[in-house]
Motif scaffolding. Structure first.
Motif, short mmCIF file in Angstrom:
data_model
loop_
_atom_site.label_atom_id
_atom_site.label_comp_id
_atom_site.label_asym_id
_atom_site.label_seq_id
_atom_site.Cartn_x
_atom_site.Cartn_y
_atom_site.Cartn_z
N ILE A 204 0.88 -1.17 0.00
CA ILE A 204 0.00 0.00 0.00
C ILE A 204 0.91 1.22 0.00
O ILE A 204 1.68 1.44 0.92
CB ILE A 204 -0.93 0.01 1.23
CG1 ILE A 204 -1.89 -1.19 1.17
CG2 ILE A 204 -1.71 1.32 1.29
CD1 ILE A 204 -2.83 -1.27 2.37
N PHE A 219 -4.33 5.03 3.89
CA PHE A 219 -4.06 3.66 4.31
C PHE A 219 -5.34 2.90 4.66
O PHE A 219 -5.56 1.78 4.18
CB PHE A 219 -3.10 3.66 5.49
CG PHE A 219 -2.72 2.28 5.97
CD1 PHE A 219 -2.15 1.36 5.10
CD2 PHE A 219 -2.95 1.89 7.28
CE1 PHE A 219 -1.81 0.09 5.53
CE2 PHE A 219 -2.61 0.63 7.71
CZ PHE A 219 -2.03 -0.27 6.84
N ALA A 222 -7.45 2.05 1.54
CA ALA A 222 -6.77 1.04 0.72
C ALA A 222 -6.86 -0.32 1.37
O ALA A 222 -7.04 -1.35 0.69
CB ALA A 222 -5.31 1.44 0.51
N LEU A 223 -6.75 -0.36 2.69
CA LEU A 223 -6.83 -1.63 3.42
C LEU A 223 -8.23 -2.24 3.31
O LEU A 223 -8.39 -3.45 3.14
CB LEU A 223 -6.45 -1.40 4.88
CG LEU A 223 -5.98 -2.60 5.69
CD1 LEU A 223 -4.76 -3.25 5.05
CD2 LEU A 223 -5.65 -2.17 7.12
#
Length: 345
Positions: A204, A219, A222-223
């Motif tokens: 990422i 983050f 995206a996770l």
């Protein structure tokens, strides 16, 4: 045009026998060597050079002004060996100058006779006794607590200079085998521009950031898009990471699965050699600066491009070595992992 010694000697002889006339030399040269009307003959500059060489050296061929080739006799081999043993950090050129032998002979003696090679110095973080104990304790805690199948995102930052990275090409040590010499220096300050999180399933990032904004706006989304379920998150002890606001946000996102200073599992300071991100930055910088970016926009675009091209099998191998590094750190008393620093595994 490369003229033969015979042709040069004829031109000099004709020059002196024709009252120093260059035109007379060219005419006689064309007739004597049967050169066609449009064929090449020596120009005035060449004739002047040959005459000057003959007047000063007695030869029409210019003699080399450099040092004559030195024969690699046994006494020279022994002298080089003693000089290298006294000053292994001096360059080969300096040794050659001090011993009054040619650079070529010096290289031949080093490689063919002494079988020496030049090894790069490795600059590492200086570790105190407290750091060593911390590193051992953290490794043992991670080995006991972290499940074997845990999915960990290792995060880190690196500063990418537009001018490239520090050139350590001249930091060498001449020896018959690698002395594995570490050059320890204190770490003064961190300059952070690029953030990435690495795991065995992907990366990422990169993100060019403020830390809190990055966690919330980059983050976490995206996770969530990766639909991975429970994951662990690792970060080092930089001030921006361990600030109260950052830790509150991370504890809420990773309850019980935060590897950090003041986290659920501690992370020892001065330990970049134990995280897969160390592999990432070394590999990424080598690839990025091959493109020679000339401005910050190009630099960021190249970083994006190279991160996207990293293969999953490389990430799997990097994470697979993580537990091996933990075991090695406890076995060597918390010291720097030389097998990693000198890339023997």
């Amino acid at each position: 045009m490369r003229w033969t010694s015979e042709q040069r000697a004829f031109a000099v002889k004709t020059y002196f026998s024709n009252n120093h006339s260059y035109v007379a030399v060219q005419r006689a040269f064309r007739t004597h060597f049967r050169i066609k009307p449009r064929g090449l003959v020596p120009d005035q500059k060449s004739i002047v050079l040959w005459v000057e060489n003959f007047s000063t050296t007695g030869s029409v061929v210019k003699k080399s002004s450099g040092r004559q080739r030195t024969i690699t006799m046994q006494e020279n081999v022994e002298a080089v060996q003693q000089s290298i043993l006294r000053s292994p950090r001096c360059s080969a050129c300096k040794h050659a100058f001090a011993l009054d032998i040619s650079n070529r002979s010096m290289c031949r003696i080093l490689h063919e006779h002494l079988h020496f090679h030049s090894y790069k110095m490795v600059v590492v973080q200086e570790l105190s006794p407290h750091d060593l104990q911390n590193r051992i304790m953290v490794c043992e805690t991670l080995l006991e607590t972290l499940p074997p199948d845990a999915l960990v995102f290792f995060s880190d930052e690196a500063h990418f200079h537009l001018s490239g990275y520090v050139n350590k090409q001249n930091m060498r040590y001449w020896s018959g085998n690698n002395p594995r010499d570490l050059h320890e220096r204190p770490l003064h300050s961190d300059k952070v521009t690029v953030w990435c999180a690495l795991s065995r399933v992907g990366i990422i990032g990169p993100y060019f950031f403020r830390y809190m904004d990055m966690i919330k706006n980059f983050f976490e989304p995206a996770l969530e898009e990766m639909h991975l379920g429970n994951v662990w998150f690792q970060q080092d002890g930089a001030t921006a990471h361990t600030a109260r606001a950052s830790m509150t946000l991370l504890r809420a996102k990773f309850p019980g699965w935060l590897i950090s200073l003041r986290g659920d599992i501690p992370w020892a300071a001065h330990s970049p050699d134990r995280t897969p991100c160390d592999f990432l930055w070394g590999y990424l910088k080598a690839e990025v600066f091959e493109h020679h970016p000339t401005n910050l926009i190009q630099l960021k675009n190249v970083i994006w491009q190279e991160v996207a091209q990293i293969l999953v099998r490389m990430l799997e191998r990097a994470e697979g070595n993580f537990r091996k590094w933990l075991h090695q750190c406890t076995e060597n008393g918390g010291h720097n992992l030389q097998d990693i620093l000198f890339k023997t595994i």
